[in-house]
Motif scaffolding. Sequence first.
Motif, PDB file in Angstrom:
ATOM      1  N   GLY A 231      26.925 -31.178   5.808  1.00  0.00           N
ATOM      2  CA  GLY A 231      27.248 -31.911   7.026  1.00  0.00           C
ATOM      3  C   GLY A 231      28.069 -31.089   7.996  1.00  0.00           C
ATOM      4  N   LEU A 232      29.010 -30.302   7.469  1.00  0.00           N
ATOM      5  CA  LEU A 232      29.862 -29.486   8.336  1.00  0.00           C
ATOM      6  C   LEU A 232      29.083 -28.351   8.980  1.00  0.00           C
ATOM      7  CD1 LEU A 232      33.109 -29.280   6.168  1.00  0.00           C
ATOM      8  CD2 LEU A 232      32.780 -30.570   8.280  1.00  0.00           C
ATOM      9  N   LEU A 233      28.090 -27.806   8.274  1.00  0.00           N
ATOM     10  CA  LEU A 233      27.279 -26.741   8.863  1.00  0.00           C
ATOM     11  C   LEU A 233      26.487 -27.253  10.057  1.00  0.00           C
ATOM     12  CD1 LEU A 233      25.906 -24.749   5.792  1.00  0.00           C
ATOM     13  CD2 LEU A 233      27.559 -24.001   7.500  1.00  0.00           C
ATOM     14  N   GLY A 234      26.221 -28.541  10.100  1.00  0.00           N
ATOM     15  CA  GLY A 234      25.555 -29.130  11.251  1.00  0.00           C
ATOM     16  C   GLY A 234      26.483 -29.285  12.439  1.00  0.00           C
ATOM     17  N   GLY A 235      27.765 -29.034  12.218  1.00  0.00           N
ATOM     18  CA  GLY A 235      28.729 -29.133  13.313  1.00  0.00           C
ATOM     19  C   GLY A 235      29.721 -30.252  13.093  1.00  0.00           C
ATOM     20  N   ALA A 236      30.985 -29.900  12.963  1.00  0.00           N
ATOM     21  CA  ALA A 236      32.052 -30.900  12.865  1.00  0.00           C
ATOM     22  C   ALA A 236      32.392 -31.330  14.291  1.00  0.00           C
ATOM     23  CB  ALA A 236      33.262 -30.311  12.152  1.00  0.00           C
ATOM     24  N   ILE A 237      31.647 -32.299  14.791  1.00  0.00           N
ATOM     25  CA  ILE A 237      31.638 -32.596  16.222  1.00  0.00           C
ATOM     26  C   ILE A 237      33.020 -32.962  16.744  1.00  0.00           C
ATOM     27  CG2 ILE A 237      30.709 -34.154  17.980  1.00  0.00           C
ATOM     28  CD1 ILE A 237      28.136 -34.270  16.370  1.00  0.00           C
ATOM     29  N   LEU A 238      33.692 -33.920  16.112  1.00  0.00           N
ATOM     30  CA  LEU A 238      34.985 -34.373  16.621  1.00  0.00           C
ATOM     31  C   LEU A 238      36.032 -33.275  16.521  1.00  0.00           C
ATOM     32  CD1 LEU A 238      35.139 -38.017  15.213  1.00  0.00           C
ATOM     33  CD2 LEU A 238      34.688 -37.296  17.560  1.00  0.00           C
ATOM     34  N   PHE A 251      28.977 -27.788  21.190  1.00  0.00           N
ATOM     35  CA  PHE A 251      27.855 -27.452  22.060  1.00  0.00           C
ATOM     36  C   PHE A 251      26.900 -28.633  22.213  1.00  0.00           C
ATOM     37  CE2 PHE A 251      23.695 -25.024  22.485  1.00  0.00           C
ATOM     38  CZ  PHE A 251      23.847 -24.812  23.847  1.00  0.00           C
ATOM     39  N   MET A 252      26.660 -29.365  21.121  1.00  0.00           N
ATOM     40  CA  MET A 252      25.773 -30.512  21.195  1.00  0.00           C
ATOM     41  C   MET A 252      26.374 -31.642  22.025  1.00  0.00           C
ATOM     42  SD  MET A 252      23.928 -30.849  17.484  1.00  0.00           S
ATOM     43  CE  MET A 252      23.084 -32.303  18.090  1.00  0.00           C
ATOM     44  N   VAL A 253      27.690 -31.842  21.930  1.00  0.00           N
ATOM     45  CA  VAL A 253      28.342 -32.862  22.752  1.00  0.00           C
ATOM     46  C   VAL A 253      28.149 -32.547  24.232  1.00  0.00           C
ATOM     47  CG1 VAL A 253      30.567 -33.840  23.417  1.00  0.00           C
ATOM     48  CG2 VAL A 253      30.030 -33.517  21.010  1.00  0.00           C
ATOM     49  N   GLN A 254      28.360 -31.302  24.605  1.00  0.00           N
ATOM     50  CA  GLN A 254      28.168 -30.893  25.999  1.00  0.00           C
ATOM     51  C   GLN A 254      26.707 -31.062  26.419  1.00  0.00           C
ATOM     52  OE1 GLN A 254      29.597 -26.861  26.161  1.00  0.00           O
ATOM     53  NE2 GLN A 254      31.696 -27.412  25.604  1.00  0.00           N
ATOM     54  N   SER A 255      25.787 -30.740  25.526  1.00  0.00           N
ATOM     55  CA  SER A 255      24.360 -30.826  25.849  1.00  0.00           C
ATOM     56  C   SER A 255      23.906 -32.271  26.007  1.00  0.00           C
ATOM     57  CB  SER A 255      23.529 -30.137  24.755  1.00  0.00           C
ATOM     58  OG  SER A 255      23.892 -28.782  24.638  1.00  0.00           O
ATOM     59  N   ILE A 256      24.476 -33.177  25.216  1.00  0.00           N
ATOM     60  CA  ILE A 256      24.144 -34.598  25.368  1.00  0.00           C
ATOM     61  C   ILE A 256      24.605 -35.094  26.726  1.00  0.00           C
ATOM     62  CG2 ILE A 256      24.686 -36.919  24.515  1.00  0.00           C
ATOM     63  CD1 ILE A 256      24.810 -35.700  21.703  1.00  0.00           C
ATOM     64  N   GLY A 257      25.788 -34.636  27.164  1.00  0.00           N
ATOM     65  CA  GLY A 257      26.309 -35.051  28.460  1.00  0.00           C
ATOM     66  C   GLY A 257      25.445 -34.596  29.622  1.00  0.00           C
ATOM     67  N   THR A 258      24.825 -33.425  29.498  1.00  0.00           N
ATOM     68  CA  THR A 258      23.965 -32.902  30.561  1.00  0.00           C
ATOM     69  C   THR A 258      22.488 -33.210  30.314  1.00  0.00           C
ATOM     70  OG1 THR A 258      23.804 -30.768  29.425  1.00  0.00           O
ATOM     71  CG2 THR A 258      25.570 -31.026  31.039  1.00  0.00           C
ATOM     72  N   ARG A 259      22.228 -33.974  29.238  1.00  0.00           N
ATOM     73  CA  ARG A 259      20.850 -34.328  28.828  1.00  0.00           C
ATOM     74  C   ARG A 259      19.973 -33.083  28.700  1.00  0.00           C
ATOM     75  NH1 ARG A 259      15.972 -36.886  29.415  1.00  0.00           N
ATOM     76  NH2 ARG A 259      15.837 -38.918  28.401  1.00  0.00           N
ATOM     77  N   ASP A 260      20.536 -32.087  28.023  1.00  0.00           N
ATOM     78  CA  ASP A 260      19.800 -30.861  27.731  1.00  0.00           C
ATOM     79  C   ASP A 260      18.953 -31.115  26.481  1.00  0.00           C
ATOM     80  OD1 ASP A 260      18.875 -28.296  27.499  1.00  0.00           O
ATOM     81  OD2 ASP A 260      20.819 -27.351  27.828  1.00  0.00           O
ATOM     82  N   THR A 261      17.796 -31.727  26.690  1.00  0.00           N
ATOM     83  CA  THR A 261      16.971 -32.220  25.588  1.00  0.00           C
ATOM     84  C   THR A 261      16.619 -31.151  24.555  1.00  0.00           C
ATOM     85  OG1 THR A 261      16.038 -33.893  27.058  1.00  0.00           O
ATOM     86  CG2 THR A 261      14.847 -33.446  25.024  1.00  0.00           C
ATOM     87  N   PRO A 262      16.163 -29.961  24.950  1.00  0.00           N
ATOM     88  CA  PRO A 262      15.817 -28.962  23.922  1.00  0.00           C
ATOM     89  C   PRO A 262      16.985 -28.587  23.019  1.00  0.00           C
ATOM     90  CG  PRO A 262      14.899 -28.346  26.033  1.00  0.00           C
ATOM     91  CD  PRO A 262      15.813 -29.477  26.299  1.00  0.00           C
ATOM     92  N   VAL A 263      18.191 -28.519  23.577  1.00  0.00           N
ATOM     93  CA  VAL A 263      19.362 -28.168  22.767  1.00  0.00           C
ATOM     94  C   VAL A 263      19.677 -29.284  21.782  1.00  0.00           C
ATOM     95  CG1 VAL A 263      21.844 -27.728  22.817  1.00  0.00           C
ATOM     96  CG2 VAL A 263      20.338 -26.620  24.480  1.00  0.00           C
ATOM     97  N   VAL A 264      19.644 -30.531  22.248  1.00  0.00           N
ATOM     98  CA  VAL A 264      19.935 -31.662  21.365  1.00  0.00           C
ATOM     99  C   VAL A 264      18.909 -31.730  20.235  1.00  0.00           C
ATOM    100  CG1 VAL A 264      20.179 -34.169  21.222  1.00  0.00           C
ATOM    101  CG2 VAL A 264      21.029 -32.951  23.232  1.00  0.00           C
ATOM    102  N   GLN A 265      17.643 -31.588  20.579  1.00  0.00           N
ATOM    103  CA  GLN A 265      16.599 -31.624  19.560  1.00  0.00           C
ATOM    104  C   GLN A 265      16.756 -30.471  18.571  1.00  0.00           C
ATOM    105  OE1 GLN A 265      13.209 -31.526  22.122  1.00  0.00           O
ATOM    106  NE2 GLN A 265      13.072 -33.749  22.311  1.00  0.00           N
ATOM    107  N   GLY A 266      17.015 -29.279  19.086  1.00  0.00           N
ATOM    108  CA  GLY A 266      17.193 -28.126  18.208  1.00  0.00           C
ATOM    109  C   GLY A 266      18.413 -28.267  17.316  1.00  0.00           C
ATOM    110  N   GLY A 267      19.503 -28.810  17.868  1.00  0.00           N
ATOM    111  CA  GLY A 267      20.714 -29.001  17.083  1.00  0.00           C
ATOM    112  C   GLY A 267      20.527 -30.008  15.958  1.00  0.00           C
ATOM    113  N   VAL A 268      19.890 -31.124  16.259  1.00  0.00           N
ATOM    114  CA  VAL A 268      19.650 -32.142  15.234  1.00  0.00           C
ATOM    115  C   VAL A 268      18.696 -31.606  14.164  1.00  0.00           C
ATOM    116  CG1 VAL A 268      18.656 -34.418  14.796  1.00  0.00           C
ATOM    117  CG2 VAL A 268      20.095 -34.056  16.796  1.00  0.00           C
TER     118      VAL A 268
END
Length: 298
Positions: A231-238, A251-268
């Motif tokens: 779980g931590l390797l996926g990113g300790a978001i908080l 990085f994923m939090v920032q990408s969700i805010g800007t709706r950077d779809t490829p980054v969010v999909q790649g991160g998940v």
Amino acid sequence: MMIPVLIGVMFIIFTLMYITPGDAASLLLGEAALPEDVAALRSEMGLDRPFLIQFGSYVINVAQLDLGISFASRRAVFDEIADRFPTTFSLALWSVIIAVVVGIPFGIICATKQNTIFDGAISTLGLVALSIPNFWLGLMLILLFSVNLGWLPASGFATPAHWILPSLTIGLSGSGTIIRFTRASMLEVIRQDYTRTARAKGQKESVIILKHALKNALIPVITVVGLQFGGLLGGAILTETVFAIPGIGNFMVQSIGTRDTPVVQGGVLLIAFVFSFVNLLVDIIYGFVDPRIRSQYK
């Protein structure tokens, strides 16, 4: 089973991002953009194609390790994630080490001192550590060690001194879970016949606990440690957000805010892959810890 799991994850996250209100082209061009400019950018990004066509193209590209291009930076998503993965890996590794170093010894003490003041105190502290939100604990550590005492930096992850507070934040929380699992597993093992036989033969208590009982009690503990690490390797978001760590979670939090779809999909997708892969490694480790499991595959 990793392959259908990853395809399922891809479909779910792609669908969620597809139906989420908002438009990436409009966000990139701004509110003052002309409709024809937005339409042209949507066509260039492939957002005007039918859903199944977009998803099929995405699956084919992922199979070729092409996670797309970030809408914000115009860089390959794979490169963006690869740049941040070492930071997240370091944070996850040190956090798990702290959790294991704290959790397993205290769990053993709780089991061997069952129903004593040591058991009650450690179990209570473990429950508190498990219940405290990471973001609150992180803020309290910053307030104490950075603001009041000035011993440690409050943000970043550039030097070993920067690693201490975020690793403690996650590690102390994870140790609560490990304490509880170690205690429960050890209590079950030390009541087994082979443990009583070892005592009857005059074995030292330390040898009985560390050589006979602990090894057999490690299976559920290894599972918990593996799940925490995956779980931590996926990113300790908080935690990454609180300490301004340039890792995958932040990085994923920032990408969700800007709706950077490829980054969010790649991160998940990365989180799903790493989590599944760590579970596979945990299953393999079982065989080295417990010969009975290894014999099932012969």
